[in-house]
Design a protein around this motif. Structure first.
Motif, mmCIF file in Angstrom:
data_model
loop_
_atom_site.group_PDB
_atom_site.id
_atom_site.type_symbol
_atom_site.label_atom_id
_atom_site.label_comp_id
_atom_site.label_asym_id
_atom_site.label_seq_id
_atom_site.Cartn_x
_atom_site.Cartn_y
_atom_site.Cartn_z
ATOM 1 N N PRO A 65 0.794 -1.239 0.000
ATOM 2 C CA PRO A 65 0.000 0.000 0.000
ATOM 3 C C PRO A 65 0.820 1.280 0.000
ATOM 4 O O PRO A 65 0.302 2.345 -0.344
ATOM 5 N N ARG A 66 2.100 1.209 0.348
ATOM 6 C CA ARG A 66 2.941 2.409 0.371
ATOM 7 C C ARG A 66 3.874 2.501 -0.839
ATOM 8 O O ARG A 66 4.727 3.385 -0.890
ATOM 9 N N GLN A 104 -1.637 14.939 10.402
ATOM 10 C CA GLN A 104 -1.496 14.497 9.020
ATOM 11 C C GLN A 104 -0.028 14.420 8.618
ATOM 12 O O GLN A 104 0.403 13.452 7.983
ATOM 13 N N ALA A 107 1.572 11.461 10.208
ATOM 14 C CA ALA A 107 1.092 10.251 9.528
ATOM 15 C C ALA A 107 1.820 10.053 8.211
ATOM 16 O O ALA A 107 2.183 8.923 7.847
ATOM 17 N N TRP A 108 2.050 11.141 7.471
ATOM 18 C CA TRP A 108 2.807 11.031 6.222
ATOM 19 C C TRP A 108 4.236 10.551 6.490
ATOM 20 O O TRP A 108 4.763 9.729 5.732
ATOM 21 N N GLN A 111 4.042 6.912 6.990
ATOM 22 C CA GLN A 111 3.765 6.182 5.759
ATOM 23 C C GLN A 111 5.002 6.042 4.880
ATOM 24 O O GLN A 111 5.275 4.957 4.340
ATOM 25 N N LEU A 136 1.008 11.202 -3.795
ATOM 26 C CA LEU A 136 -0.206 11.193 -2.980
ATOM 27 C C LEU A 136 -1.368 10.651 -3.799
ATOM 28 O O LEU A 136 -1.653 11.154 -4.894
ATOM 29 N N ASP A 137 -2.053 9.648 -3.262
ATOM 30 C CA ASP A 137 -3.195 9.108 -3.984
ATOM 31 C C ASP A 137 -4.455 9.924 -3.686
ATOM 32 O O ASP A 137 -4.400 10.965 -3.014
ATOM 33 N N ASN A 139 -6.768 9.478 -1.682
ATOM 34 C CA ASN A 139 -7.083 9.553 -0.256
ATOM 35 C C ASN A 139 -5.991 10.246 0.547
ATOM 36 O O ASN A 139 -6.002 10.204 1.784
ATOM 37 N N HIS A 141 -2.897 9.378 0.798
ATOM 38 C CA HIS A 141 -1.923 8.455 1.363
ATOM 39 C C HIS A 141 -0.660 8.485 0.504
ATOM 40 O O HIS A 141 -0.737 8.571 -0.730
ATOM 41 N N LYS A 143 2.815 7.258 -1.369
ATOM 42 C CA LYS A 143 3.345 6.087 -2.060
ATOM 43 C C LYS A 143 4.724 6.435 -2.616
ATOM 44 O O LYS A 143 4.889 7.464 -3.269
#
Length: 263
Positions: A65-66, A104, A107-108, A111, A136-137, A139, A141, A143
């Motif tokens: 997911p990342r 946020q 959290a980044w 991730q 950034l996707d 949502n 998140h 990657k």
């Protein structure tokens, strides 16, 4: 290189590509559809070696997911997941986005560290961790993208390499600029976490493009001079720059502790 959504360019497009979204040092990024991009050479019939190397490394890394998803490799180029919110660099630079909260931003940081911890478990050294290679996707998140670094054997020998290297604000001082290991990735991770937390790169007093700017940055790092701005992850960035972590997993533990304290 992975600046997927910054501008619209007008160059040649292979069949299936609707438009060119971005241009890097070795490839175009073309829109295939809402969820897919094609990374292909700058010249028609151009060298595919770096793209093939990225395909091989992404195959080794697998789905996570990342990590930006690998969607296939053909004579046209490398098909990848499209991250609709572009790079973290572009997102934080654009004034029309709301300022991200402290939660946020931490959290980044978690991730991107999860991504680095995962690829290291696969014996992959990214060699170019920096905000233009973090996407950034839809949502929001993160990657990690642009896999043209090293793949190592169990003995630590380089099996595959794309000869990538970090820009100077993310570059761990060393004699051989192409020598890379876990700690050079963690040094770059430190500068990336710093950027996410402060919304500017290290040493903003050194202006990009001014005479000798890159040597000034390298000189500070070589002399052990690191930014001392206060932010929630300041201890973590210092430990990354001072090479006091032995793994991304250790960085992740520290970030999770900070994140837990913000709840």
């Amino acid at each position: 290189m992975a600046n997927y959504e910054v501008a619209e360019y007008h160059f040649y497009c292979p069949p299936g590509v609707q438009r060119v979204l971005a241009c890097g040092s070795s490839a175009f990024i073309g829109e295939v559809d809402a969820s897919t991009i094609l990374k292909y050479p700058l010249e028609l019939g151009g060298d595919m070696n770096r793209l093939e190397l990225e395909h091989k490394i992404l195959t080794i890394v697998g789905q996570h997911p990342r990590i930006i998803a690998h969607k296939g490799f053909t004579d046209a180029g490398l098909y990848l997941e499209r991250a609709t919110n572009g790079t973290i660099l572009g997102y934080l630079a654009e004034s029309d986005h709301p300022a991200p909260s402290l939660q946020q931003r931490v959290a980044w940081c978690r991730q991107i560290t999860e991504a680095v911890d995962y690829i290291h478990s696969k014996r992959v050294i990214h060699c170019d961790i920096q905000p233009t290679n973090i996407l950034l996707d839809e949502n929001l998140h993160l990657k990690l993208a642009d896999f043209q670094g090293h793949y190592l054997s169990e003995d630590g020998e380089v099996i595959l390499t794309g000869w990538s290297g970090e820009p100077c604000r993310y570059f761990c001082p060393r004699d051989d600029e192409f020598e890379a290991n876990l700690k050079t990735d963690l040094f770059a991770l430190g500068s990336t976490i710093y950027f996410i937390m402060t919304r500017h790169e290290v040493f903003p007093d050194i202006i990009y493009g001014e005479p000798g700017w890159d040597e000034k940055v390298k000189s500070r790092f070589s002399r052990g001079i690191f930014p001392e701005d206060f932010h929630a992850c300041a201890t973590i960035t210092q430990k990354c720059w001072r090479q006091q972590y032995s793994s991304a997993g250790e960085v992740l533990e520290d970030i999770r502790a900070i994140e837990q304290g913000l709840i």
